[in-house]
Motif scaffolding. Structure first.
Motif, PDB file in Angstrom:
ATOM      1  N   LEU A 101       0.894  -1.161   0.000  1.00 29.97           N
ATOM      2  CA  LEU A 101       0.000   0.000   0.000  1.00 29.97           C
ATOM      3  C   LEU A 101       0.933   1.211   0.000  1.00 29.97           C
ATOM      4  N   LEU A 133      -9.573   3.931   6.269  1.00 31.28           N
ATOM      5  CA  LEU A 133      -9.176   3.489   7.615  1.00 31.28           C
ATOM      6  C   LEU A 133      -9.479   4.588   8.630  1.00 31.28           C
ATOM      7  N   PRO A 134     -10.767   4.819   8.904  1.00 34.75           N
ATOM      8  CA  PRO A 134     -11.107   5.900   9.841  1.00 34.75           C
ATOM      9  C   PRO A 134     -10.636   5.576  11.247  1.00 34.75           C
ATOM     10  N   LYS A 135     -10.387   6.605  11.991  1.00 31.69           N
ATOM     11  CA  LYS A 135      -9.987   6.434  13.391  1.00 31.69           C
ATOM     12  C   LYS A 135     -11.184   5.893  14.169  1.00 31.69           C
ATOM     13  N   LEU A 136     -10.983   4.793  14.908  1.00 27.33           N
ATOM     14  CA  LEU A 136     -12.052   4.215  15.716  1.00 27.33           C
ATOM     15  C   LEU A 136     -11.871   4.580  17.185  1.00 27.33           C
ATOM     16  N   ASP A 137     -10.642   4.873  17.556  1.00 24.31           N
ATOM     17  CA  ASP A 137     -10.336   5.255  18.929  1.00 24.31           C
ATOM     18  C   ASP A 137      -9.023   6.011  18.876  1.00 24.31           C
ATOM     19  N   TYR A 139      -5.587   7.302  21.112  1.00 24.68           N
ATOM     20  CA  TYR A 139      -4.840   7.038  22.345  1.00 24.68           C
ATOM     21  C   TYR A 139      -3.730   8.037  22.618  1.00 24.68           C
TER      22      TYR A 139
ATOM     23  N   ARG B 100      -6.671   3.570  17.001  1.00 26.09           N
ATOM     24  CA  ARG B 100      -7.201   2.284  16.539  1.00 26.09           C
ATOM     25  C   ARG B 100      -7.923   2.537  15.224  1.00 26.09           C
ATOM     26  N   ARG B 101      -7.647   1.709  14.230  1.00 25.32           N
ATOM     27  CA  ARG B 101      -8.301   1.813  12.927  1.00 25.32           C
ATOM     28  C   ARG B 101      -8.743   0.419  12.500  1.00 25.32           C
ATOM     29  N   PRO B 102      -9.661   0.320  11.534  1.00 23.60           N
ATOM     30  CA  PRO B 102     -10.140  -1.026  11.155  1.00 23.60           C
ATOM     31  C   PRO B 102      -9.084  -1.810  10.369  1.00 23.60           C
ATOM     32  N   LYS B 104      -8.248  -4.340   7.281  1.00 16.86           N
ATOM     33  CA  LYS B 104      -8.866  -4.630   5.973  1.00 16.86           C
ATOM     34  C   LYS B 104      -8.161  -5.834   5.388  1.00 16.86           C
ATOM     35  N   TRP B 108      -4.475  -5.643   4.708  1.00 23.60           N
ATOM     36  CA  TRP B 108      -4.133  -4.782   5.847  1.00 23.60           C
ATOM     37  C   TRP B 108      -4.615  -5.404   7.160  1.00 23.60           C
ATOM     38  N   TYR B 110      -3.587  -4.762  10.257  1.00 27.06           N
ATOM     39  CA  TYR B 110      -3.205  -3.997  11.457  1.00 27.06           C
ATOM     40  C   TYR B 110      -4.350  -3.128  11.971  1.00 27.06           C
TER      41      TYR B 110
END
Lengths: 147, 158
Positions: A101, A133-137, A139, B100-102, B104, B108, B110
């Motif tokens: 990527l 890849l949106p931010k889910l949390d 830190y 934290r991200r999803p 895929k 991906w 991670y």
């Protein structure tokens, strides 16, 4: 940047006061006059040692949305795809990275509903898959680089 | 932008490029947008409390400070372990952004991103190893992506 500049930059990472004479307050903590504090900070900003000085707004709490996207771009199409992606106003940053990527960009939009639409438009314009890849949390606390 | 009233909106527009280097910077901004300085300061404090403003301060350019090496470290961490371990990684002094991200899969795998800064490339490598020790067996694999080229950098226009 001398030792006093470093102390000033470190002191400011903790927050700039909301007050009538904020430079005087910060200066007083470090034993600097208001004038010298202003002059030093203006110089650091002018030289680019400080990339920003002021309020840091949270895009999401302002009602907007930000997301990170990644694409796998064939090497021979890299420049062409870069031009297509960069032409979108919603693309704030775009980096080439050393991974399969190999293109990573940040989308920033005023209305969260726009993210999926912009992703779809970039996929259509490039013929490539965009991983959203949106931010889910979150830190992180602060940028704590000592100056 | 719907959560902001028109005056807050003008404050955002007037200050997102920065505060003026004047003895009374908030008075200068208030005058520019046609409100009293006290009202501007009260609104800024309210936006700080609500988190609309993360903080008011200076952002050092880490390149200018000699922190020229960085790496986007990415980790495949067990989901159950992430709520406890994420804040520990984010709290490390050399980590700037930690999210934290999803995943895929398959491309991906991670789910944790931590941007690591150092003065040299080998310092970044050593710090990534430090994160690996902190995460222990909860991390199944990781990688470090470095930027080879900046293709665009306009900043966020809100």
């Amino acid at each position: 940047m001398d030792a006093t500049d470093r102390r000033l930059v470190n002191a400011l990472q903790g927050g700039f006061p909301v007050a009538e004479r904020p430079f005087a307050e910060i200066g007083a903590e470090l034993g600097l006059s208001e004038q010298e504090t202003i002059a030093r900070l203006a110089t650091l900003r002018g030289l680019g040692t400080l990339s920003r000085f002021g309020p840091m707004f949270d895009a999401e709490r302002l009602g907007g949305a930000v997301t990170l996207c990644a694409m796998q771009v064939p090497e021979e199409r890299f420049d062409e795809v870069t031009d297509i992606v960069n032409a979108f106003d919603e693309v704030a940053h775009n980096y080439a990275r050393n991974h399969e990527l190999n293109m990573w960009f940040v989308l920033a939009v005023g209305d969260p509903g726009q993210i999926d639409k912009v992703v779809a438009r970039i996929e259509e314009a490039t013929g490539l898959v965009v991983l959203n890849l949106p931010k889910l949390d979150e830190y992180f606390l602060e940028l704590k680089l000592s100056a | 932008m719907s959560s902001l009233d028109p005056i807050d909106r003008r404050i955002v527009e007037a200050t997102q490029a920065g505060l003026p280097f004047e003895a009374r910077p908030y008075h200068a901004v208030a005058e520019k947008i046609g409100i009293e300085a006290d009202e501007l300061m009260a609104r800024l404090r309210r936006m700080l409390e609500k988190g609309v403003i993360r903080r008011i301060g200076a952002v050092p350019n880490h390149y200018a400070l000699g922190w020229t090496a960085n790496g986007m470290s990415v980790w495949d961490v067990e989901d159950d372990a992430l709520p406890a371990l994420g804040p520990e990684v984010g709290g490390l002094p050399f980590v700037s952004h930690c999210y934290r991200r999803p995943r895929k899969p398959p491309l991906w795998p991670y789910n944790l991103f931590a941007m690591v800064h150092g003065r040299q490339a080998d310092e970044v490598t050593a710090k990534v190893e430090q994160i690996a020790r902190l995460l222990g067996p909860a991390s199944r694999r990781h990688d470090v992506l470095t930027s080879t080229r900046i293709l665009k950098k306009t900043g966020l226009r809100l």
